[in-house]
Design a protein around this motif. Structure first.
Motif, mmCIF file in Angstrom:
data_model
loop_
_atom_site.group_PDB
_atom_site.id
_atom_site.type_symbol
_atom_site.label_atom_id
_atom_site.label_comp_id
_atom_site.label_asym_id
_atom_site.label_seq_id
_atom_site.Cartn_x
_atom_site.Cartn_y
_atom_site.Cartn_z
ATOM 1 N N ALA A 11 0.834 -1.204 0.000
ATOM 2 C CA ALA A 11 0.000 0.000 0.000
ATOM 3 C C ALA A 11 0.869 1.255 0.000
ATOM 4 C CB ALA A 11 -0.934 -0.003 1.211
ATOM 5 N N MET A 12 1.975 1.227 0.732
ATOM 6 C CA MET A 12 2.866 2.388 0.738
ATOM 7 C C MET A 12 3.522 2.582 -0.626
ATOM 8 S SD MET A 12 4.631 2.687 4.497
ATOM 9 C CE MET A 12 5.505 1.126 4.417
ATOM 10 N N LEU A 13 3.871 1.481 -1.301
ATOM 11 C CA LEU A 13 4.427 1.609 -2.648
ATOM 12 C C LEU A 13 3.420 2.260 -3.584
ATOM 13 C CD1 LEU A 13 6.556 1.070 -4.823
ATOM 14 C CD2 LEU A 13 5.575 -1.227 -5.095
ATOM 15 N N ALA A 14 2.145 1.856 -3.490
ATOM 16 C CA ALA A 14 1.111 2.477 -4.318
ATOM 17 C C ALA A 14 1.020 3.970 -4.015
ATOM 18 C CB ALA A 14 -0.238 1.800 -4.063
ATOM 19 N N GLY A 15 1.191 4.338 -2.755
ATOM 20 C CA GLY A 15 1.183 5.748 -2.392
ATOM 21 C C GLY A 15 2.373 6.493 -2.970
ATOM 22 N N PHE A 16 3.558 5.893 -2.892
ATOM 23 C CA PHE A 16 4.741 6.530 -3.477
ATOM 24 C C PHE A 16 4.562 6.737 -4.983
ATOM 25 C CE2 PHE A 16 7.309 4.241 0.028
ATOM 26 C CZ PHE A 16 7.101 5.293 0.905
ATOM 27 N N ASP A 17 3.941 5.766 -5.636
ATOM 28 C CA ASP A 17 3.741 5.865 -7.087
ATOM 29 C C ASP A 17 2.809 7.021 -7.464
ATOM 30 O OD1 ASP A 17 5.382 3.719 -7.612
ATOM 31 O OD2 ASP A 17 3.759 2.254 -7.762
ATOM 32 N N ASN A 18 1.934 7.413 -6.558
ATOM 33 C CA ASN A 18 0.906 8.413 -6.888
ATOM 34 C C ASN A 18 1.076 9.742 -6.162
ATOM 35 O OD1 ASN A 18 -1.476 7.032 -8.593
ATOM 36 N ND2 ASN A 18 -0.613 5.504 -7.209
ATOM 37 N N ALA A 19 2.091 9.859 -5.322
ATOM 38 C CA ALA A 19 2.295 11.091 -4.564
ATOM 39 C C ALA A 19 2.934 12.161 -5.446
ATOM 40 C CB ALA A 19 3.174 10.814 -3.351
ATOM 41 N N ASP A 20 2.455 13.377 -5.314
ATOM 42 C CA ASP A 20 2.964 14.505 -6.102
ATOM 43 C C ASP A 20 3.859 15.453 -5.317
ATOM 44 O OD1 ASP A 20 1.612 13.670 -8.362
ATOM 45 O OD2 ASP A 20 -0.156 14.902 -7.972
ATOM 46 N N GLY A 21 3.973 15.250 -4.010
ATOM 47 C CA GLY A 21 4.649 16.225 -3.167
ATOM 48 C C GLY A 21 6.153 16.296 -3.368
ATOM 49 N N ASP A 22 6.725 17.436 -2.971
ATOM 50 C CA ASP A 22 8.184 17.571 -2.925
ATOM 51 C C ASP A 22 8.763 16.700 -1.819
ATOM 52 O OD1 ASP A 22 8.668 19.759 -4.950
ATOM 53 O OD2 ASP A 22 7.225 20.760 -3.642
ATOM 54 N N CYS A 23 7.945 16.370 -0.847
ATOM 55 C CA CYS A 23 8.296 15.350 0.139
ATOM 56 C C CYS A 23 7.024 14.590 0.493
ATOM 57 C CB CYS A 23 8.943 15.958 1.388
ATOM 58 S SG CYS A 23 7.799 16.848 2.457
ATOM 59 N N VAL A 24 7.194 13.402 1.020
ATOM 60 C CA VAL A 24 6.067 12.543 1.398
ATOM 61 C C VAL A 24 6.223 12.172 2.873
ATOM 62 C CG1 VAL A 24 4.934 10.313 1.037
ATOM 63 C CG2 VAL A 24 5.796 11.611 -0.928
ATOM 64 N N ILE A 25 5.154 12.349 3.625
ATOM 65 C CA ILE A 25 5.153 11.970 5.037
ATOM 66 C C ILE A 25 4.192 10.802 5.214
ATOM 67 C CG2 ILE A 25 4.702 12.726 7.405
ATOM 68 C CD1 ILE A 25 5.217 15.596 6.455
ATOM 69 N N THR A 26 4.718 9.644 5.578
ATOM 70 C CA THR A 26 3.872 8.468 5.803
ATOM 71 C C THR A 26 3.386 8.470 7.246
ATOM 72 O OG1 THR A 26 5.845 7.148 6.323
ATOM 73 C CG2 THR A 26 5.041 7.085 4.053
ATOM 74 N N ILE A 27 2.089 8.255 7.414
ATOM 75 C CA ILE A 27 1.486 8.290 8.744
ATOM 76 C C ILE A 27 0.247 7.414 8.743
ATOM 77 C CG2 ILE A 27 0.179 10.387 8.142
ATOM 78 C CD1 ILE A 27 0.437 11.238 11.092
ATOM 79 N N ASP A 28 0.023 6.705 9.848
ATOM 80 C CA ASP A 28 -1.159 5.854 9.975
ATOM 81 C C ASP A 28 -2.366 6.683 10.389
ATOM 82 O OD1 ASP A 28 0.302 3.641 9.275
ATOM 83 O OD2 ASP A 28 0.716 3.047 11.346
ATOM 84 N N ALA A 29 -3.540 6.140 10.113
ATOM 85 C CA ALA A 29 -4.784 6.870 10.384
ATOM 86 C C ALA A 29 -5.263 6.720 11.818
ATOM 87 C CB ALA A 29 -5.880 6.386 9.431
ATOM 88 N N ASP A 30 -4.592 5.900 12.642
ATOM 89 C CA ASP A 30 -5.090 5.656 13.994
ATOM 90 C C ASP A 30 -4.652 6.711 15.004
ATOM 91 O OD1 ASP A 30 -2.410 5.067 14.327
ATOM 92 O OD2 ASP A 30 -2.709 2.904 14.401
ATOM 93 N N LEU A 31 -3.858 7.709 14.566
ATOM 94 C CA LEU A 31 -3.387 8.813 15.398
ATOM 95 C C LEU A 31 -2.472 8.375 16.536
ATOM 96 C CD1 LEU A 31 -6.496 11.185 15.614
ATOM 97 C CD2 LEU A 31 -4.395 11.508 14.308
ATOM 98 N N GLN A 32 -1.917 7.157 16.449
ATOM 99 C CA GLN A 32 -0.867 6.793 17.395
ATOM 100 C C GLN A 32 0.400 7.600 17.117
ATOM 101 O OE1 GLN A 32 -1.079 2.224 17.118
ATOM 102 N NE2 GLN A 32 -0.876 2.591 19.303
ATOM 103 N N GLU A 33 0.589 7.948 15.859
ATOM 104 C CA GLU A 33 1.706 8.801 15.459
ATOM 105 C C GLU A 33 1.173 10.229 15.356
ATOM 106 O OE1 GLU A 33 3.448 5.186 12.704
ATOM 107 O OE2 GLU A 33 2.079 6.692 11.911
#
Length: 318
Positions: free
Chosen positions: A82-104
């Motif tokens: 899933a993260m690879l799919a995100g990297f393939d479609n991200a347009d940002g100058d940087c990408v911040i990976t974060i989970d949706a559970d708000l533990q991070e």
């Protein structure tokens, strides 16, 4: 003359997170609003084959907020893919990976961006403490040290996970690695680039339960070792050599005893023990070889790592 604002992509892999998504969106959207003067924002959700209402919520968010985009995978592939799919479609100058559970905590993102502006390419979140049992903490640290010692390429950092900021150079490097048996924590170190930590306190999940069962964690650990090291094969070879030497010495002893003292019918327990030991080791060695062969078999097929149901249009598309 105003310089063009940099674009930040928040990459959020989501699997059955319908309870957590509304609060998560409210939290990160407020952060994006507060920092909109300095940066443009993209909230990229990757729905990893959720079976609940996760995708419906994401579509509603995309319809109401132009910053929200999504990739809807055709089935559950796991977080690594899933993260690879995100990297393939991200347009940002940087990408911040974060989970949706708000533990991070999204509140750590400004500190990450500050380190990025200083010139660091990989800013990883490092937990100050983990609300886990002593056994789980110990096993995690032992595994990290084991993998770091077995591989010449990977040096895993304790208390660091997927919560991190990756510069576009890092994202492009990760996109070039198309292996299907992925262990992304090892790949972060493999690609290099300058790294620095930002410490944070991990929180409790706002909703739902962890999707990481003991079986999935074991599979992920095996993926890490098999993907970045051939030491298990070498160990099997070394043990095989040692056992062969011991067996040869024992054979000489048996022959000498038979020549000088006769061949009495004895040693049945010893023979059975040796057969069981050698048979068990052979099966273990074949299992290790089979794991590597299976990975070679899967990689040589060159199948796409994932398939998608739909992808939301980019902001510059009609």
């Amino acid at each position: 003359m105003n310089r063009k604002k940099k674009k930040i992509t928040l990459l959020i892999p989501a699997y059955n997170e319908q309870e957590a998504l509304p609060l998560f969106y409210d939290t990160v959207s407020r952060l994006a609003d507060e920092m909109s003067v300095s940066y443009d924002w993209e909230l990229l959700f990757v729905n990893d084959g959720s079976s609940d209402g996760t995708m419906n919520i994401i579509r509603d968010l995309a319809a109401s907020d132009s910053r929200v985009r999504y990739v809807d995978l055709s089935r559950n592939y796991g977080k690594e893919t899933a993260m690879l799919a995100g990297f393939d479609n991200a347009d940002g100058d940087c990408v911040i990976t974060i989970d949706a559970d708000l533990q991070e905590p999204p509140s750590a993102i400004p500190a990450m961006l500050a380190k990025w502006e200083e010139g660091f390419k990989d800013v990883y979140g490092r937990r100050r403490h983990r609300d886990q049992g002593i056994m789980k903490k110990t096993m995690s640290r032992v595994y990290h040290k084991l993998l770091s010692g077995m591989s010449g390429d990977v040096r895993l950092t304790d208390d660091a996970g997927d919560f991190r900021l990756l510069d576009r150079q890092c994202v492009d490097a990760l996109r070039k690695i198309r292996e299907t048996q992925r262990y992304t924590k090892g790949l972060y170190d493999l690609i290099g680039f300058s790294k620095t930590p930002v410490e944070y306190d991990i929180a409790r999940r706002v909703a739902g339960t962890s999707k990481w069962s003991a079986r999935k964690l074991m599979h992920l650990a095996a993926d890490g070792i098999m993907s970045h090291s051939v030491v298990p094969l070498r160990l099997a070879s070394y043990v095989g050599l040692i056992v062969s030497v011991i067996a040869f010495i024992y054979l000489i002893i048996v022959l000498v005893k038979a020549l000088f003292w006769g061949d009495a019918v004895a040693g049945y327990p010893t023979i059975v023990s040796l057969i069981l030991f050698l048979g068990g080791f052979i099966l273990l060695a074949l299992g290790i070889i089979g794991e590597y062969l299976g990975r070679i078999f899967l990689e040589t097929k060159r199948r796409p790592p994932y398939f998608v149901n739909s992808v939301s249009p980019r902001n510059n598309e009609n």
